[in-house]
Design a protein around this motif. Structure first.
Motif, short mmCIF file in Angstrom:
data_model
loop_
_atom_site.label_atom_id
_atom_site.label_comp_id
_atom_site.label_asym_id
_atom_site.label_seq_id
_atom_site.Cartn_x
_atom_site.Cartn_y
_atom_site.Cartn_z
N GLU A 47 28.86 76.86 71.05
CA GLU A 47 27.65 77.58 70.51
C GLU A 47 26.26 77.03 70.97
OE1 GLU A 47 28.75 74.52 67.45
OE2 GLU A 47 29.91 75.85 68.94
N GLY A 48 26.26 76.05 71.87
CA GLY A 48 25.07 75.28 72.30
C GLY A 48 24.88 74.08 71.49
N ILE A 49 23.83 73.09 71.62
CA ILE A 49 23.45 71.99 70.92
C ILE A 49 22.13 71.51 71.23
CG2 ILE A 49 24.80 70.32 72.53
CD1 ILE A 49 25.24 68.65 69.69
N GLN A 50 21.36 71.30 70.39
CA GLN A 50 20.06 70.66 70.54
C GLN A 50 19.86 69.38 70.94
OE1 GLN A 50 16.89 71.09 67.47
NE2 GLN A 50 17.11 73.54 67.84
N VAL A 51 19.09 68.91 72.11
CA VAL A 51 19.00 67.59 72.51
C VAL A 51 19.13 66.61 71.31
CG1 VAL A 51 17.57 65.84 73.73
CG2 VAL A 51 18.01 68.24 74.89
N SER A 52 18.24 66.84 70.39
CA SER A 52 17.88 65.98 69.24
C SER A 52 19.30 65.75 68.32
CB SER A 52 17.08 66.59 68.23
OG SER A 52 17.56 67.61 68.00
N LEU A 57 24.30 62.13 67.46
CA LEU A 57 25.61 61.85 68.00
C LEU A 57 26.09 60.89 68.55
CD1 LEU A 57 26.65 65.74 68.06
CD2 LEU A 57 27.14 64.12 66.22
N THR A 58 25.41 60.64 69.78
CA THR A 58 25.58 59.55 70.73
C THR A 58 24.77 58.26 70.45
OG1 THR A 58 23.74 60.20 72.31
CG2 THR A 58 25.94 61.28 72.51
N ARG A 59 23.87 58.17 69.55
CA ARG A 59 23.20 57.24 69.22
C ARG A 59 22.40 56.51 70.53
NH1 ARG A 59 24.55 55.22 64.06
NH2 ARG A 59 26.46 56.20 63.49
N VAL A 60 21.76 57.32 71.10
CA VAL A 60 20.86 56.95 72.56
C VAL A 60 19.59 57.61 72.14
CG1 VAL A 60 22.92 56.91 74.07
CG2 VAL A 60 21.44 59.06 73.98
N ARG A 61 18.69 56.85 72.96
CA ARG A 61 17.17 57.27 72.79
C ARG A 61 17.02 58.67 73.21
NH1 ARG A 61 15.12 52.98 76.24
NH2 ARG A 61 13.90 54.59 76.93
N LYS A 62 16.12 59.43 72.63
CA LYS A 62 15.85 60.81 73.11
C LYS A 62 15.52 60.99 74.56
CE LYS A 62 13.55 65.06 71.73
NZ LYS A 62 12.68 65.92 70.66
N GLN A 63 14.72 60.08 74.86
CA GLN A 63 14.23 59.99 76.39
C GLN A 63 15.52 59.92 77.21
OE1 GLN A 63 11.85 56.69 77.31
NE2 GLN A 63 11.38 57.26 79.66
N ARG A 88 11.04 76.94 68.36
CA ARG A 88 10.50 76.04 69.16
C ARG A 88 11.57 75.16 69.98
NH1 ARG A 88 7.00 72.21 65.65
NH2 ARG A 88 8.90 72.29 64.44
N GLY A 89 12.75 75.43 69.45
CA GLY A 89 13.88 74.58 70.05
C GLY A 89 14.73 75.22 71.25
N ARG A 90 15.55 74.50 71.91
CA ARG A 90 16.26 74.72 72.80
C ARG A 90 17.61 74.37 72.63
NH1 ARG A 90 13.85 77.41 77.23
NH2 ARG A 90 15.23 76.35 78.85
N LEU A 91 18.66 75.26 73.10
CA LEU A 91 20.20 74.77 72.86
C LEU A 91 20.72 74.57 74.50
CD1 LEU A 91 21.20 77.32 70.43
CD2 LEU A 91 20.67 75.00 70.04
N VAL A 92 21.42 73.47 74.45
CA VAL A 92 21.91 73.12 75.88
C VAL A 92 23.58 73.55 75.60
CG1 VAL A 92 22.77 70.94 76.99
CG2 VAL A 92 20.87 70.85 75.75
N PHE A 93 23.86 74.29 76.96
CA PHE A 93 25.24 74.75 76.98
C PHE A 93 25.79 74.36 78.34
CE2 PHE A 93 22.95 77.99 74.50
CZ PHE A 93 23.77 78.41 73.27
#
Length: 140
Positions: A47-52, A57-63, A88-93
């Motif tokens: 269903e997609g997931i936001q970068v944030s 989940l991965t505990r890495v920096r947003k950059q 304003r958000g975008r999902l990653v698929f």
């Protein structure tokens, strides 16, 4: 190995794991995938997931996560679409190409499990997995 540092041992074992999966992906024609991309493939949802959310989940920096997603988008493994629940958000698929990566990586991971169990024992591998899972649950 002379060092008993758990952090070092975990890092070195993880490097072996990563190299085995990378080799399998390279052999299957996915040599452009790098270790930082693994976080996206592991946590992307149908269903997609936001970068944030990937970042949490991965505990890495947003950059770091944004860079991985951008690279995978350029390579055709993911696409970003507007989030219907957040204007304003975008999902990653994962694209079709991206979805093809998962079974190869999972099969490589199973082979690593089997190889490591042959080097130690299945019981030791099960115990290690249980101990790490319990530790993670307590840390979260």
């Amino acid at each position: 190995m002379s060092s008993s540092s758990l952090g070092l041992l975990l890092r070195l074992v993880h490097q072996h794991w990563t190299q085995a999966v990378e080799a399998a992906l390279d052999e299957a024609g996915y040599g452009d995938i790098r270790p930082p991309h693994a976080n996206v493939f592991t946590f992307a949802r149908p269903e997609g997931i936001q970068v944030s959310e990937l970042t949490k989940l991965t505990r890495v920096r947003k950059q770091t996560m944004t860079q991985a997603v951008e690279e995978l988008e350029r390579l055709g493994y993911v696409e970003r679409r507007p989030d219907p629940n957040d204007r304003r958000g975008r999902l990653v698929f994962l694209t079709e190409k991206g979805q093809a990566v998962r079974p190869i990586a999972m099969a490589a991971g199973r082979r690593v499990d089997e190889n490591w169990a042959a080097l130690t024992s299945q019981q030791q591998m099960d115990d290690l997995r249980t101990a790490l899972r319990r530790l993670l649950e307590q840390l979260q």
